[in-house]
Design an enzyme around this catalytic site. Structure first.
Site, PDB file in Angstrom:
ATOM      1  N   ASP A 128      -5.596 -33.685  -5.661  1.00  0.00           N
ATOM      2  CA  ASP A 128      -6.457 -32.558  -6.051  1.00  0.00           C
ATOM      3  C   ASP A 128      -7.331 -33.036  -7.215  1.00  0.00           C
ATOM      4  O   ASP A 128      -7.107 -34.124  -7.761  1.00  0.00           O
ATOM      5  CB  ASP A 128      -5.571 -31.373  -6.497  1.00  0.00           C
ATOM      6  CG  ASP A 128      -6.379 -30.177  -6.985  1.00  0.00           C
ATOM      7  OD1 ASP A 128      -7.405 -29.849  -6.368  1.00  0.00           O
ATOM      8  OD2 ASP A 128      -5.992 -29.574  -8.010  1.00  0.00           O
ATOM      9  N   SER A 129      -8.267 -32.187  -7.618  1.00  0.00           N
ATOM     10  CA  SER A 129      -9.058 -32.506  -8.806  1.00  0.00           C
ATOM     11  C   SER A 129      -8.220 -32.355 -10.087  1.00  0.00           C
ATOM     12  O   SER A 129      -8.611 -32.861 -11.131  1.00  0.00           O
ATOM     13  CB  SER A 129     -10.274 -31.582  -8.890  1.00  0.00           C
ATOM     14  OG  SER A 129      -9.844 -30.241  -8.984  1.00  0.00           O
ATOM     15  N   TYR A 156     -14.329 -30.146  -9.729  1.00  0.00           N
ATOM     16  CA  TYR A 156     -15.117 -30.668  -8.615  1.00  0.00           C
ATOM     17  C   TYR A 156     -16.041 -29.579  -8.057  1.00  0.00           C
ATOM     18  O   TYR A 156     -17.025 -29.876  -7.395  1.00  0.00           O
ATOM     19  CB  TYR A 156     -14.198 -31.120  -7.477  1.00  0.00           C
ATOM     20  CG  TYR A 156     -13.598 -32.507  -7.602  1.00  0.00           C
ATOM     21  CD1 TYR A 156     -13.498 -33.174  -8.827  1.00  0.00           C
ATOM     22  CD2 TYR A 156     -13.105 -33.152  -6.472  1.00  0.00           C
ATOM     23  CE1 TYR A 156     -12.929 -34.429  -8.917  1.00  0.00           C
ATOM     24  CE2 TYR A 156     -12.535 -34.411  -6.546  1.00  0.00           C
ATOM     25  CZ  TYR A 156     -12.449 -35.052  -7.768  1.00  0.00           C
ATOM     26  OH  TYR A 156     -11.885 -36.300  -7.843  1.00  0.00           O
ATOM     27  N   GLY A 157     -15.669 -28.320  -8.275  1.00  0.00           N
ATOM     28  CA  GLY A 157     -16.328 -27.210  -7.580  1.00  0.00           C
ATOM     29  C   GLY A 157     -17.797 -27.032  -7.907  1.00  0.00           C
ATOM     30  O   GLY A 157     -18.526 -26.372  -7.178  1.00  0.00           O
ATOM     31  N   CYS A 200      -6.762 -29.431  -1.980  1.00  0.00           N
ATOM     32  CA  CYS A 200      -7.931 -28.981  -2.730  1.00  0.00           C
ATOM     33  C   CYS A 200      -8.938 -28.440  -1.719  1.00  0.00           C
ATOM     34  O   CYS A 200      -9.368 -29.182  -0.815  1.00  0.00           O
ATOM     35  CB  CYS A 200      -8.516 -30.160  -3.499  1.00  0.00           C
ATOM     36  SG  CYS A 200     -10.081 -29.791  -4.320  1.00  0.00           S
ATOM     37  N   THR A 218     -12.011 -27.634  -2.278  1.00  0.00           N
ATOM     38  CA  THR A 218     -13.318 -28.246  -2.518  1.00  0.00           C
ATOM     39  C   THR A 218     -13.419 -29.603  -1.821  1.00  0.00           C
ATOM     40  O   THR A 218     -14.420 -29.916  -1.174  1.00  0.00           O
ATOM     41  CB  THR A 218     -13.521 -28.400  -4.040  1.00  0.00           C
ATOM     42  OG1 THR A 218     -13.308 -27.119  -4.641  1.00  0.00           O
ATOM     43  CG2 THR A 218     -14.902 -28.886  -4.368  1.00  0.00           C
ATOM     44  N   GLU A 229      -6.805 -24.802 -15.419  1.00  0.00           N
ATOM     45  CA  GLU A 229      -6.575 -26.191 -15.824  1.00  0.00           C
ATOM     46  C   GLU A 229      -6.323 -26.290 -17.335  1.00  0.00           C
ATOM     47  O   GLU A 229      -5.688 -27.225 -17.802  1.00  0.00           O
ATOM     48  CB  GLU A 229      -7.794 -27.011 -15.418  1.00  0.00           C
ATOM     49  CG  GLU A 229      -7.583 -28.486 -15.340  1.00  0.00           C
ATOM     50  CD  GLU A 229      -6.715 -28.969 -14.181  1.00  0.00           C
ATOM     51  OE1 GLU A 229      -6.576 -28.260 -13.167  1.00  0.00           O
ATOM     52  OE2 GLU A 229      -6.167 -30.065 -14.307  1.00  0.00           O
ATOM     53  N   CYS A 285      -8.802 -21.986  -2.975  1.00  0.00           N
ATOM     54  CA  CYS A 285      -8.737 -23.062  -3.976  1.00  0.00           C
ATOM     55  C   CYS A 285      -7.272 -23.154  -4.367  1.00  0.00           C
ATOM     56  O   CYS A 285      -6.630 -22.130  -4.638  1.00  0.00           O
ATOM     57  CB  CYS A 285      -9.597 -22.704  -5.190  1.00  0.00           C
ATOM     58  SG  CYS A 285      -9.292 -23.732  -6.642  1.00  0.00           S
ATOM     59  N   THR A 286      -6.741 -24.365  -4.415  1.00  0.00           N
ATOM     60  CA  THR A 286      -5.298 -24.518  -4.648  1.00  0.00           C
ATOM     61  C   THR A 286      -4.889 -24.173  -6.076  1.00  0.00           C
ATOM     62  O   THR A 286      -3.692 -24.059  -6.366  1.00  0.00           O
ATOM     63  CB  THR A 286      -4.856 -25.946  -4.311  1.00  0.00           C
ATOM     64  OG1 THR A 286      -5.697 -26.865  -5.036  1.00  0.00           O
ATOM     65  CG2 THR A 286      -4.959 -26.210  -2.825  1.00  0.00           C
ATOM     66  N   HIS A 287      -5.854 -24.001  -6.968  1.00  0.00           N
ATOM     67  CA  HIS A 287      -5.503 -23.503  -8.302  1.00  0.00           C
ATOM     68  C   HIS A 287      -5.132 -22.016  -8.256  1.00  0.00           C
ATOM     69  O   HIS A 287      -4.372 -21.539  -9.100  1.00  0.00           O
ATOM     70  CB  HIS A 287      -6.676 -23.671  -9.274  1.00  0.00           C
ATOM     71  CG  HIS A 287      -6.826 -25.063  -9.825  1.00  0.00           C
ATOM     72  ND1 HIS A 287      -7.309 -26.114  -9.088  1.00  0.00           N
ATOM     73  CD2 HIS A 287      -6.547 -25.574 -11.061  1.00  0.00           C
ATOM     74  CE1 HIS A 287      -7.342 -27.207  -9.837  1.00  0.00           C
ATOM     75  NE2 HIS A 287      -6.882 -26.901 -11.040  1.00  0.00           N
TER      76      HIS A 287
HETATM   77  N1  DGL Z   1      -8.058 -27.112  -6.611  1.00  0.00           N
HETATM   78  C1  DGL Z   1      -9.469 -27.284  -6.318  1.00  0.00           C
HETATM   79  C2  DGL Z   1      -9.814 -26.536  -5.042  1.00  0.00           C
HETATM   80  O1  DGL Z   1      -8.909 -26.245  -4.285  1.00  0.00           O
HETATM   81  C3  DGL Z   1     -10.206 -27.097  -7.548  1.00  0.00           C
HETATM   82  C4  DGL Z   1     -11.425 -26.959  -7.930  1.00  0.00           C
HETATM   83  C5  DGL Z   1     -12.292 -27.705  -8.861  1.00  0.00           C
HETATM   84  O2  DGL Z   1     -11.995 -28.836  -9.246  1.00  0.00           O
HETATM   85  O3  DGL Z   1     -13.325 -27.097  -9.162  1.00  0.00           O
HETATM   86  O4  DGL Z   1     -10.947 -26.280  -4.714  1.00  0.00           O
END
Ligand code: DGL
Length: 265
Positions: free
Chosen positions: A10-11, A42-43, A73, A75, A149, A182-184
């Site tokens: 993931d990011s 990353y988004g 992730c 994204t 984060e 989004c996994t967050h």
């Molecule tokens: N966990 C990422 C997702 O599922 C995170 C987003 C990011 O880095 O902006 O999209």
């Protein structure tokens, strides 16, 4: 039986929501986790950059001998065509979550909460529409993943205000299901549930994907049948202490002592 680890990436710390689900389903499996915290979020990035970063991450995980990969992730799943060209099975978070949402929705009106890059790609929404035949209500939520984060929790009023604002289109269109794309976001599912109420079903894209991966790897005889799993947690920059607390609450384990830094960029 295959004792090699499953690579999960993931990011940042969001992909740990997939690790939590994998641990519940496959307690014997060794997991090699990589979060690109140095370049998170990353988004807000263009697709070409997300794909290039993804190539670096998957190359490193493959050099470490993973038997399968989970792009934990949304994204990355929606913006990295290089995921289609990998030499081991790779699971992204789109199809399992889209299928689960269509299965659970009664009225077929489904919302998607995700990053800007995920919404912009249209890939997640198209996958849901293919199942339901109905348009998807999109909500890009640019503030959420960076807040999570930093260790901001569901109880923080800044986060609940942002979630309330992002959920307005879901309430206006009276969706009955929202994909946390989004996994967050599973880390703050409580904030979404508080705004949307009990009549809206939340779909955790990480948990759905972990279940699909576990089933597919089992069918392919790629699971590790014995031994105590050793988890390795790699990050490209040290997560803030509050984020490590979030991770510890999520996994029921302090990952601080198992954490290593990888200068990937
Ligand atoms: N966990 C990422 C997702 O599922 C995170 C987003 C990011 O880095 O902006 O999209």
């Amino acid at each position: 039986m295959d004792p090699r680890p499953i690579g999960v990436f993931d990011s940042g710390i969001g992909g740990l929501s997939a690790v939590r689900a994998l641990r519940r389903l496959l307690p014997e499996e060794p997991i090699l986790y990589l979060g690109d915290t140095a370049r998170m979020p990353y988004g807000c990035r263009p697709a070409g950059e997300i794909d290039a970063f993804t190539g670096q991450i998957t190359a490193w995980l493959l050099r470490r001998g993973v038997k399968a990969l989970i792009a934990a992730c949304g994204t990355i799943s929606c913006n990295a065509p290089s995921l289609q060209r990998l030499p081991v099975p790779c699971f992204d978070v789109v199809s399992a979550a889209a299928e689960a949402a269509a299965r659970r929705s009664v009225c077929g009106r489904i919302g998607l909460a995700a990053t800007e890059a995920t919404v912009r790609s249209g890939r997640f929404a198209r996958a849901i529409t293919r199942q339901t035949g109905q348009p998807v209500v999109n909500a890009a939520c640019p503030l959420l993943a960076p807040m999570i984060e930093q260790g901001v929790t569901s109880e923080d009023p800044r986060l609940t205000a942002a979630v309330a604002e992002y959920c307005r289109p879901f309430l206006e269109h009276r969706v009955d299901t929202v994909v946390l794309g989004c996994t967050h976001y599973p880390l703050i599912a409580g904030a979404f549930a508080a705004v949307l109420g009990p009549s809206v079903t939340l779909i955790d894209c990480a948990a759905e994907t972990a279940a699909a991966a576990a089933a597919a790897l089992g069918q392919a005889h790629l699971l590790s049948a014995e031994g105590s799993p050793v988890g390795e947690f790699w990050f490209t920059a040290a997560p803030p202490p509050a984020a490590l607390q979030t991770a510890a609450r999520l996994l029921g384990q302090d990952i601080g002592s198992r954490l290593s830094l990888l200068p990937l960029a």
